[in-house]
Every structure is written in structure tokens, then in C-alpha cells.
Design a protein around this motif. Structure first.
Motif, PDB file in Angstrom:
ATOM      1  N   ASN A   1     -48.260  -7.266 -47.914  1.00 26.05           N
ATOM      2  CA  ASN A   1     -46.929  -7.279 -47.307  1.00 26.05           C
ATOM      3  C   ASN A   1     -45.855  -6.705 -48.219  1.00 26.05           C
ATOM      4  OD1 ASN A   1     -47.220  -9.486 -48.986  1.00 26.05           O
ATOM      5  ND2 ASN A   1     -45.854 -10.794 -47.812  1.00 26.05           N
ATOM      6  N   ASN A   2     -46.228  -6.259 -49.400  1.00 23.51           N
ATOM      7  CA  ASN A   2     -45.277  -5.587 -50.284  1.00 23.51           C
ATOM      8  C   ASN A   2     -46.014  -4.555 -51.135  1.00 23.51           C
ATOM      9  OD1 ASN A   2     -42.801  -4.963 -51.383  1.00 23.51           O
ATOM     10  ND2 ASN A   2     -42.835  -6.623 -52.887  1.00 23.51           N
ATOM     11  N   GLY A   3     -46.804  -3.733 -50.446  1.00 27.96           N
ATOM     12  CA  GLY A   3     -47.587  -2.731 -51.136  1.00 27.96           C
ATOM     13  C   GLY A   3     -47.514  -1.394 -50.427  1.00 27.96           C
ATOM     14  N   LEU A   4     -48.507  -0.549 -50.671  1.00 28.49           N
ATOM     15  CA  LEU A   4     -48.553   0.779 -50.084  1.00 28.49           C
ATOM     16  C   LEU A   4     -50.005   1.238 -50.053  1.00 28.49           C
ATOM     17  CD1 LEU A   4     -46.537   3.258 -49.319  1.00 28.49           C
ATOM     18  CD2 LEU A   4     -47.321   4.174 -51.519  1.00 28.49           C
ATOM     19  N   PRO A   5     -50.482   1.774 -48.929  1.00 19.73           N
ATOM     20  CA  PRO A   5     -51.842   2.326 -48.918  1.00 19.73           C
ATOM     21  C   PRO A   5     -51.990   3.423 -49.965  1.00 19.73           C
ATOM     22  CG  PRO A   5     -50.987   2.134 -46.687  1.00 19.73           C
ATOM     23  CD  PRO A   5     -49.833   1.859 -47.613  1.00 19.73           C
ATOM     24  N   ALA A   6     -53.094   3.410 -50.682  1.00 23.69           N
ATOM     25  CA  ALA A   6     -53.309   4.401 -51.734  1.00 23.69           C
ATOM     26  C   ALA A   6     -53.243   5.823 -51.186  1.00 23.69           C
ATOM     27  CB  ALA A   6     -54.653   4.160 -52.409  1.00 23.69           C
ATOM     28  N   THR A   7     -53.671   6.003 -49.939  1.00 22.12           N
ATOM     29  CA  THR A   7     -53.619   7.343 -49.356  1.00 22.12           C
ATOM     30  C   THR A   7     -52.188   7.860 -49.232  1.00 22.12           C
ATOM     31  OG1 THR A   7     -53.730   6.289 -47.179  1.00 22.12           O
ATOM     32  CG2 THR A   7     -55.794   7.157 -48.095  1.00 22.12           C
ATOM     33  N   ASP A   8     -51.236   6.965 -49.003  1.00 23.54           N
ATOM     34  CA  ASP A   8     -49.836   7.390 -48.921  1.00 23.54           C
ATOM     35  C   ASP A   8     -49.351   7.920 -50.266  1.00 23.54           C
ATOM     36  OD1 ASP A   8     -50.029   6.480 -46.357  1.00 23.54           O
ATOM     37  OD2 ASP A   8     -48.384   5.032 -46.495  1.00 23.54           O
ATOM     38  N   PHE A   9     -49.761   7.244 -51.341  1.00 24.78           N
ATOM     39  CA  PHE A   9     -49.397   7.739 -52.670  1.00 24.78           C
ATOM     40  C   PHE A   9     -50.062   9.088 -52.937  1.00 24.78           C
ATOM     41  CE2 PHE A   9     -50.721   8.303 -57.095  1.00 24.78           C
ATOM     42  CZ  PHE A   9     -49.480   8.452 -57.688  1.00 24.78           C
ATOM     43  N   ILE A  10     -51.329   9.207 -52.621  1.00 25.24           N
ATOM     44  CA  ILE A  10     -52.050  10.460 -52.869  1.00 25.24           C
ATOM     45  C   ILE A  10     -51.407  11.613 -52.103  1.00 25.24           C
ATOM     46  CG2 ILE A  10     -54.251  11.650 -52.533  1.00 25.24           C
ATOM     47  CD1 ILE A  10     -55.608   8.930 -53.073  1.00 25.24           C
ATOM     48  N   ASN A  11     -51.031  11.368 -50.858  1.00 25.58           N
ATOM     49  CA  ASN A  11     -50.380  12.414 -50.070  1.00 25.58           C
ATOM     50  C   ASN A  11     -49.061  12.852 -50.696  1.00 25.58           C
ATOM     51  OD1 ASN A  11     -52.394  12.487 -48.133  1.00 25.58           O
ATOM     52  ND2 ASN A  11     -51.394  10.976 -46.816  1.00 25.58           N
ATOM     53  N   ALA A  12     -48.372  11.916 -51.363  1.00 25.90           N
ATOM     54  CA  ALA A  12     -47.097  12.256 -52.006  1.00 25.90           C
ATOM     55  C   ALA A  12     -47.303  13.032 -53.299  1.00 25.90           C
ATOM     56  CB  ALA A  12     -46.298  10.982 -52.281  1.00 25.90           C
ATOM     57  N   VAL A  13     -48.348  12.709 -54.056  1.00 23.21           N
ATOM     58  CA  VAL A  13     -48.506  13.305 -55.382  1.00 23.21           C
ATOM     59  C   VAL A  13     -49.278  14.623 -55.358  1.00 23.21           C
ATOM     60  CG1 VAL A  13     -50.667  12.154 -56.071  1.00 23.21           C
ATOM     61  CG2 VAL A  13     -48.948  12.687 -57.810  1.00 23.21           C
ATOM     62  N   LEU A  14     -50.129  14.836 -54.367  1.00 20.12           N
ATOM     63  CA  LEU A  14     -50.984  16.023 -54.378  1.00 20.12           C
ATOM     64  C   LEU A  14     -50.220  17.348 -54.406  1.00 20.12           C
ATOM     65  CD1 LEU A  14     -54.051  15.182 -52.110  1.00 20.12           C
ATOM     66  CD2 LEU A  14     -53.976  15.501 -54.593  1.00 20.12           C
ATOM     67  N   PRO A  15     -49.085  17.481 -53.700  1.00 16.15           N
ATOM     68  CA  PRO A  15     -48.374  18.773 -53.779  1.00 16.15           C
ATOM     69  C   PRO A  15     -47.784  19.076 -55.148  1.00 16.15           C
ATOM     70  CG  PRO A  15     -47.741  17.543 -51.811  1.00 16.15           C
ATOM     71  CD  PRO A  15     -48.495  16.602 -52.685  1.00 16.15           C
ATOM     72  N   SER A  16     -47.714  18.085 -56.023  1.00 15.19           N
ATOM     73  CA  SER A  16     -47.144  18.292 -57.351  1.00 15.19           C
ATOM     74  C   SER A  16     -48.229  18.731 -58.324  1.00 15.19           C
ATOM     75  CB  SER A  16     -46.492  17.000 -57.857  1.00 15.19           C
ATOM     76  OG  SER A  16     -47.473  16.089 -58.300  1.00 15.19           O
ATOM     77  N   SER A  17     -47.823  19.031 -59.550  1.00 17.18           N
ATOM     78  CA  SER A  17     -48.778  19.391 -60.600  1.00 17.18           C
ATOM     79  C   SER A  17     -49.129  18.202 -61.484  1.00 17.18           C
ATOM     80  CB  SER A  17     -48.194  20.520 -61.458  1.00 17.18           C
ATOM     81  OG  SER A  17     -46.977  20.102 -62.066  1.00 17.18           O
ATOM     82  N   LEU A  18     -48.668  17.012 -61.114  1.00 11.41           N
ATOM     83  CA  LEU A  18     -48.891  15.826 -61.929  1.00 11.41           C
ATOM     84  C   LEU A  18     -50.346  15.382 -61.893  1.00 11.41           C
ATOM     85  CD1 LEU A  18     -45.820  13.682 -60.834  1.00 11.41           C
ATOM     86  CD2 LEU A  18     -46.257  14.452 -63.174  1.00 11.41           C
ATOM     87  N   LYS A  19     -50.840  14.979 -63.054  1.00 12.77           N
ATOM     88  CA  LYS A  19     -52.069  14.193 -63.068  1.00 12.77           C
ATOM     89  C   LYS A  19     -51.724  12.787 -62.568  1.00 12.77           C
ATOM     90  CE  LYS A  19     -53.520  16.499 -67.333  1.00 12.77           C
ATOM     91  NZ  LYS A  19     -53.732  16.286 -68.794  1.00 12.77           N
ATOM     92  N   TYR A  20     -52.686  12.089 -62.016  1.00 11.98           N
ATOM     93  CA  TYR A  20     -52.436  10.713 -61.595  1.00 11.98           C
ATOM     94  C   TYR A  20     -53.710   9.912 -61.738  1.00 11.98           C
ATOM     95  CZ  TYR A  20     -54.778  11.884 -57.172  1.00 11.98           C
ATOM     96  OH  TYR A  20     -55.692  12.275 -56.231  1.00 11.98           O
ATOM     97  N   HIS A  21     -53.549   8.608 -61.781  1.00 14.63           N
ATOM     98  CA  HIS A  21     -54.720   7.725 -61.864  1.00 14.63           C
ATOM     99  C   HIS A  21     -54.466   6.479 -61.037  1.00 14.63           C
ATOM    100  CE1 HIS A  21     -58.553   6.537 -63.691  1.00 14.63           C
ATOM    101  NE2 HIS A  21     -58.080   5.305 -63.613  1.00 14.63           N
ATOM    102  N   LEU A  22     -55.347   6.220 -60.083  1.00 17.22           N
ATOM    103  CA  LEU A  22     -55.326   4.989 -59.296  1.00 17.22           C
ATOM    104  C   LEU A  22     -56.320   4.026 -59.931  1.00 17.22           C
ATOM    105  CD1 LEU A  22     -55.362   6.688 -55.820  1.00 17.22           C
ATOM    106  CD2 LEU A  22     -53.581   5.119 -56.568  1.00 17.22           C
ATOM    107  N   PHE A  23     -55.812   2.945 -60.501  1.00 19.48           N
ATOM    108  CA  PHE A  23     -56.656   2.012 -61.237  1.00 19.48           C
ATOM    109  C   PHE A  23     -57.381   1.041 -60.320  1.00 19.48           C
ATOM    110  CE2 PHE A  23     -54.094   3.291 -64.853  1.00 19.48           C
ATOM    111  CZ  PHE A  23     -54.950   3.127 -65.936  1.00 19.48           C
ATOM    112  N   ARG A  24     -58.539   0.624 -60.776  1.00 20.78           N
ATOM    113  CA  ARG A  24     -59.185  -0.577 -60.251  1.00 20.78           C
ATOM    114  C   ARG A  24     -58.754  -1.752 -61.118  1.00 20.78           C
ATOM    115  NH1 ARG A  24     -63.294   2.901 -61.043  1.00 20.78           N
ATOM    116  NH2 ARG A  24     -64.122   1.609 -62.724  1.00 20.78           N
ATOM    117  N   PRO A  25     -58.667  -2.956 -60.563  1.00 25.08           N
ATOM    118  CA  PRO A  25     -58.268  -4.109 -61.376  1.00 25.08           C
ATOM    119  C   PRO A  25     -59.205  -4.286 -62.577  1.00 25.08           C
ATOM    120  CG  PRO A  25     -58.252  -4.677 -59.058  1.00 25.08           C
ATOM    121  CD  PRO A  25     -58.888  -3.326 -59.149  1.00 25.08           C
ATOM    122  N   GLY A  26     -58.619  -4.388 -63.753  1.00 23.17           N
ATOM    123  CA  GLY A  26     -59.400  -4.574 -64.964  1.00 23.17           C
ATOM    124  C   GLY A  26     -59.899  -3.304 -65.601  1.00 23.17           C
TER     125      GLY A  26
END
Length: 282
Positions: A249-274
Motif C-alpha cells: 500500500n506504499n510501494g511501486l511495482p518493479a516493472t514501473d521503475f524499470i520502465n522509467a529507468v530503461l530510456p536513460s543511460s543509468l545503471k540500476y540494481h533491483l535488490f532482493r532482501p538480504g
């Protein structure tokens, strides 16, 4: 609560050279940054305090996964703890006292606006450093500066800003300095980009904000698009999204983040807990 995730490598047997910074993700905005000489926890939230104490008729909180480590397990491996603001998933009333109890050498940092509340949680006053925005603080193995954070808005008290981001500068051998920025809970405001200057790794909340959350006293953060744009403005190499996966109830689907970052040249990392990631500047 489910059985704790088994993370045998967490803070154990880490072998880092002077150019590397290890990043451990513990959920929500809980991060541990570790170098060969220094281990820093930021916003350690290792309980279900929010689930137990903050649910109401309009907002029901339930963690999606347990904390990957207990406060007692983590504390001996730390030297410093930073709290960005006094919400319970950032300054956890059930985690902070246990960290202080299990490691008597730990030093705690928080904005001067609420640092006294750490003492109320059981941290000895001589182990608390009140932080003033804009001042550079130097310690063995790193330095940092606190930058005002707008949790939808800037909240300036007579003691300073109620919410704060932290910029950490690590000397990393022949690669110069490596800079990590932890936004805490934050939104854009005029002057933020200039206050940050440059960061190699931006760790930013991406869960956004809206009318209905605010109506239920759920104060929002950057959108994924805003986080991508801010990271680009400060010349970041990598963007790590925070505050997106622990509470539905206070988050964001990971796919929404990926869709936002892919057009950029940024590296990114989606972590698993731990999970641990080792970052090294090019």
C-alpha cells in the motif's frame, strides 16, 4: 511472521579492496554500506513495528517479507547508524534500542531536529551525534554531509530540518572518492540538485505520492521518473530504488521503475532482501 530469510553471507567474510564499497539491502530504505574499514547502517528497520502499531481502519500495513537479519545479528558488524527522519520505518523503536544494546561502541546520527528522540529510545546521549544540514562531518574511513529532505515538503523546525538525506564520501584508493547519496524519504525541491552536487550512486525512494495516500497520512516521495531525472542531473553512474517492495500500500511495482529507468543511460540494481552488491567506480 514467516521464518527469517537465511543470508549466511550477510556481513560475514567480506573481502573488499580499497576501491570497493559493498551495499547490503535489508528492505524498505534499510541499507548497509561497507568498506574495508567502515560499516554504516542507514534507516535500519528490522521489525514489524509498523504492522503492529501503525495499522488503522483506513490503512493496514503488512510486510511482504521478514527482515533478512535481526538487530542482534547485525549490530556487531556495524560502527555507525544513520536515521533520516522520525517515521517508524526509518527510526524503528524496536530496532534502534537493540542495536545500541548489542554493540556498545555504535555511534548514532540524526538531524538535530529529532536526535533527542534517540535518547528516549535508549541510546546513550554520548553516542548520539546531532547533524546540522550543510555541515561536513569527517570520521575514519568516510565523511558525510546532511542535506535537507522534502517529505513532500521541507519541514524546518527551530532545531533544523525534520527530514534529512545523507551524502557519504568514501576514499577509494587510486579511483579517488566514491560518493553514495541516500535520500531517505524525499521529493524534489528547488536547489536539491545543487546541494547534492555529484554522486556516483543514488539510493532514492521511488514509491511516489498521491492525494489518497496523503489523505490517509501516508506522506509520499519521489516518483520513479523523478528519481531517474535527479540521478541524471547529478551525474550518477547507478540508481538504486528504495521504498518500493516492502509494503504494497506504499510501494511501486518493479516493472514501473524499470520502465522509467530503461530510456536513460543509468545503471540500476533491483535488490532482493538480504542481497549484497559490490560497487566499484570505473
Amino acid at each position: 511472521m514467516k521464518k527469517q530469510i537465511n543470508v549466511p553471507q550477510l556481513m560475514q567474510n567480506q573481502i573488499l579492496d580499497a576501491a570497493q564499497v559493498a551495499v547490503y539491502y535489508l528492505g524498505q530504505e534499510s541499507i548497509v554500506l561497507s568498506t574495508p574499514d567502515t560499516a554504516i547502517a542507514i534507516d535500519p528497520y528490522l521489525s514489524d513495528y509498523v504492522d503492529q502499531k501503525c495499522s488503522s481502519e483506513t490503512v493496514f500495513w503488512r510486510r511482504n517479507y521478514p527482515a533478512p537479519v535481526t538487530a542482534g545479528e547485525l549490530a556487531p558488524h556495524l560502527q555507525y547508524v544513520f536515521c533520516t527522519h522520525y517515521h517508524c520505518d526509518h527510526t524503528d523503536p524496536w530496532t534502534i534500542p537493540l542495536l545500541a544494546e548489542h554493540n556498545k561502541e555504535l555511534v548514532f546520527f540524526a538531524s538535530r531536529a529529532f536526535s533527542d528522540k534517540l535518547a528516549a529510545l535508549g541510546v546513550a546521549e554520548d553516542r548520539i551525534v546531532p547533524v546540522d544540514a550543510g555541515k561536513v562531518y569527517s570520521y575514519p574511513g568516510f565523511s558525510f554531509v546532511g542535506i535537507p529532505a522534502a517529505h513532500e515538503q521541507l519541514h524546518l523546525t527551530d532545531k533544523g530540518y525534520a527530514e534529512m538525506s545523507f551524502k557519504f564520501i568514501f576514499p577509494t584508493g587510486d579511483r579517488g572518492e566514491t560518493v553514495f547519496f541516500h535520500g531517505g524519504d524525499c521529493c524534489m525541491y528547488d536547489g536539491l540538485t545543487e546541494a547534492i552536487g555529484h554522486a556516483d550512486v543514488m539510493m532514492l525512494p521511488v514509491n511516489g505520492r498521491d492525494y489518497y495516500k496523503l489523505r490517509d497520512d501516508v506522506i509520499g516521495n519521489l516518483t520513479a521518473r523523478e528519481a531517474v531525472l535527479l540521478a541524471g542531473e547529478v551525474g550518477a553512474d547507478m540508481l538504486i530504488p528504495l521504498h518500493y517492495d516492502l509494503y504494497n500500500n506504499n510501494g511501486l511495482p518493479a516493472t514501473d521503475f524499470i520502465n522509467a529507468v530503461l530510456p536513460s543511460s543509468l545503471k540500476y540494481h533491483l535488490f532482493r532482501p538480504g542481497e549484497r552488491m559490490i560497487y566499484m567506480k570505473d
